[in-house]
Design a protein around this motif. Structure first.
Motif, PDB file in Angstrom:
ATOM      1  N   TYR A 132      35.018 -22.735 -16.142  1.00 12.92           N
ATOM      2  CA  TYR A 132      35.000 -23.394 -14.919  1.00 12.92           C
ATOM      3  C   TYR A 132      35.253 -24.726 -15.106  1.00 12.92           C
ATOM      4  O   TYR A 132      35.322 -25.365 -14.131  1.00 12.92           O
ATOM      5  N   ASN A 133      35.179 -25.280 -16.316  1.00 16.85           N
ATOM      6  CA  ASN A 133      35.696 -26.842 -16.728  1.00 16.85           C
ATOM      7  C   ASN A 133      34.662 -27.719 -15.845  1.00 16.85           C
ATOM      8  O   ASN A 133      34.979 -28.965 -15.359  1.00 16.85           O
ATOM      9  N   THR A 134      33.448 -27.593 -16.023  1.00 15.74           N
ATOM     10  CA  THR A 134      32.432 -28.223 -15.498  1.00 15.74           C
ATOM     11  C   THR A 134      31.697 -29.325 -16.592  1.00 15.74           C
ATOM     12  O   THR A 134      31.041 -30.207 -16.210  1.00 15.74           O
ATOM     13  N   GLY A 135      32.236 -29.179 -17.744  1.00  8.40           N
ATOM     14  CA  GLY A 135      31.398 -29.948 -18.637  1.00  8.40           C
ATOM     15  C   GLY A 135      30.125 -29.584 -19.167  1.00  8.40           C
ATOM     16  O   GLY A 135      29.445 -30.079 -20.054  1.00  8.40           O
ATOM     17  N   LYS A 136      29.353 -28.446 -18.579  1.00  7.95           N
ATOM     18  CA  LYS A 136      27.962 -28.205 -18.988  1.00  7.95           C
ATOM     19  C   LYS A 136      27.924 -27.568 -20.210  1.00  7.95           C
ATOM     20  O   LYS A 136      28.808 -26.936 -20.405  1.00  7.95           O
ATOM     21  N   ARG A 137      26.767 -27.678 -20.701  1.00  4.37           N
ATOM     22  CA  ARG A 137      26.389 -27.133 -21.974  1.00  4.37           C
ATOM     23  C   ARG A 137      25.327 -26.129 -21.840  1.00  4.37           C
ATOM     24  O   ARG A 137      24.266 -26.858 -21.287  1.00  4.37           O
ATOM     25  N   VAL A 138      25.209 -24.967 -22.546  1.00  5.54           N
ATOM     26  CA  VAL A 138      23.978 -24.324 -22.219  1.00  5.54           C
ATOM     27  C   VAL A 138      23.544 -23.612 -23.494  1.00  5.54           C
ATOM     28  O   VAL A 138      24.576 -23.032 -24.426  1.00  5.54           O
ATOM     29  N   ILE A 139      22.309 -23.634 -23.953  1.00  4.17           N
ATOM     30  CA  ILE A 139      21.801 -23.148 -25.282  1.00  4.17           C
ATOM     31  C   ILE A 139      21.444 -21.790 -24.710  1.00  4.17           C
ATOM     32  O   ILE A 139      20.730 -21.534 -23.631  1.00  4.17           O
ATOM     33  N   SER A 194      22.933 -12.359 -33.077  1.00  2.00           N
ATOM     34  CA  SER A 194      22.898 -13.808 -33.132  1.00  2.00           C
ATOM     35  C   SER A 194      21.704 -14.232 -32.694  1.00  2.00           C
ATOM     36  O   SER A 194      21.049 -13.705 -31.760  1.00  2.00           O
ATOM     37  N   GLN A 195      21.035 -15.258 -33.362  1.00  2.00           N
ATOM     38  CA  GLN A 195      19.832 -15.689 -33.002  1.00  2.00           C
ATOM     39  C   GLN A 195      19.928 -16.930 -31.862  1.00  2.00           C
ATOM     40  O   GLN A 195      19.106 -16.944 -31.201  1.00  2.00           O
ATOM     41  N   LYS A 196      20.950 -17.525 -31.890  1.00  2.00           N
ATOM     42  CA  LYS A 196      21.190 -18.673 -30.980  1.00  2.00           C
ATOM     43  C   LYS A 196      22.785 -18.840 -30.687  1.00  2.00           C
ATOM     44  O   LYS A 196      23.596 -18.515 -31.808  1.00  2.00           O
ATOM     45  N   SER A 197      23.340 -19.026 -29.479  1.00  2.00           N
ATOM     46  CA  SER A 197      24.667 -19.069 -29.337  1.00  2.00           C
ATOM     47  C   SER A 197      24.670 -20.671 -28.305  1.00  2.00           C
ATOM     48  O   SER A 197      23.785 -21.099 -27.622  1.00  2.00           O
ATOM     49  N   ILE A 198      25.718 -21.060 -28.264  1.00  2.00           N
ATOM     50  CA  ILE A 198      26.007 -22.309 -27.392  1.00  2.00           C
ATOM     51  C   ILE A 198      27.300 -22.298 -26.491  1.00  2.00           C
ATOM     52  O   ILE A 198      28.248 -21.679 -27.159  1.00  2.00           O
TER      53      ILE A 198
END
Length: 330
Positions: A132-139, A194-198
């Motif tokens: 969506y090209n928002t620049g947001k990062r989500v763990i 997976s234990q964690k993704s970003i």
């Protein structure tokens, strides 16, 4: 500086007009420690010749020619031959931003994640749609990653906009018998390990939309059956995880409902799916996990399919949803 090796797996079948652009975009990556494995899946045009020419000029490329067996068999061969610490995928008729793999490797390292994935853009002949090209990062924890994958939120079910730690593929391969939803099937298993993704919401992958080809009823049925099979397997697997299961179950019911209202000349087939949906209406899971609105739509799909078809046709006339991804011939 570029310590970890990234294996980029590219299946290619009869894409002589596009494969050069794809390879140029991968070869020009700012992350240089790449192993580029291209699988020619029995192409009958010049795709194989073009690949051989590129391989002669680029030491990082490895070309494998095989008999046609489908995209999943091509990807599985690529996984088997991969030597990288990380594995990524690119479709041979798409292209990527030059910083795609640098960005994904950096995200994995910074967050000690098992999977990094990014946004993408769908490229039409006359426009580009961003997701969506928002620049947001989500763990994402394992649980959140699975929920987002099944809900279709942030995680595109495809393999192409992601980078995986190699160890996730131990004892995991694509199901070569599936004609659709094979990516969702394998991603469910990978995200479960997976234990964690970003997730980084920048559109670094360009997915090309080409002209639509006519699809017969038998092909539609095969795809529906594969989709149902994948969703059934997933919901059965995650039954002990109530929040994840509820999302998988809703998606399964919605697909049944969608099949019931499809405009295909397969009355017996659609009746068989209505019979399955009618049984679901009476279950505890349906009563617990399905919203009031979807309950009404499901009931109409079972007993008054002509009405639900009219409702969706009216909705489509208003929104143009069915034409969103259509590319006309000519």
């Amino acid at each position: 500086m570029d310590e970890k090796l990234v294996s980029v797996i590219i299946p290619a079948y009869n894409i002589e007009d596009y494969i050069g652009r794809c390879l140029d975009s991968v070869l020009s990556q700012t992350y240089k420690n790449l192993e580029i494995i291209v699988i020619d899946d029995g192409s009958s045009d010049r795709t194989g010749e073009i690949l051989d020419d590129y391989e002669k000029k680029n030491h990082r490329m490895k070309v494998i020619h095989k008999e046609n067996g489908g995209v999943s068999s091509a990807r599985n061969i690529g996984i088997d031959r991969a030597n990288g610490d990380y594995i990524g995928f690119v479709d041979g008729d798409d292209w990527v931003n030059q910083k795609l793999f640098e960005t994904l490797v950096k995200l994995i390292n910074e967050e000690n994640a098992d999977i990094a994935h990014c946004g993408y853009q769908m490229v039409f002949p006359d426009r580009v749609d961003y997701y969506y090209n928002t620049g947001k990062r989500v763990i994402q924890t394992k649980e959140q990653g699975l929920k987002d994958l099944l809900a279709g939120e942030m995680i595109e079910p495809a393999l192409y906009n992601k980078l995986y730690k190699r160890e996730l593929f131990e004892n995991v391969r694509l199901n070569e018998n599936l004609k659709i939803n094979e990516d969702l099937d394998v991603n469910y298993r990978l995200f479960k390990k997976s234990q964690k993704s970003i997730y980084y919401d920048m559109s670094l992958y360009s997915y090309m939309i080409r002209k639509n080809s006519a699809t017969g009823s038998n092909t539609v049925i095969r795809k529906n059956e594969d989709s149902l099979k994948v969703l059934e397997q997933i919901k059965n697997d995650c039954k002990s995880e109530k929040e994840i299961y509820s999302i998988a179950y809703r998606r399964y019911v919605y697909l049944l409902m969608a099949i019931c209202r499809m405009d295909i000349d397969q009355i017996t087939y659609q009746k068989s799916k209505r019979d399955i949906l009618k049984k679901e209406l009476k279950t505890k899971d349906f009563k617990q996990y399905i919203s009031s609105k979807l309950k009404i739509m499901s009931w109409l799909s079972c007993y008054f399919p002509a009405i639900i078809k009219l409702i969706y046709k009216a909705y489509d006339l208003k929104t143009g949803t069915s034409k969103k991804y259509k590319v006309d011939e000519g």
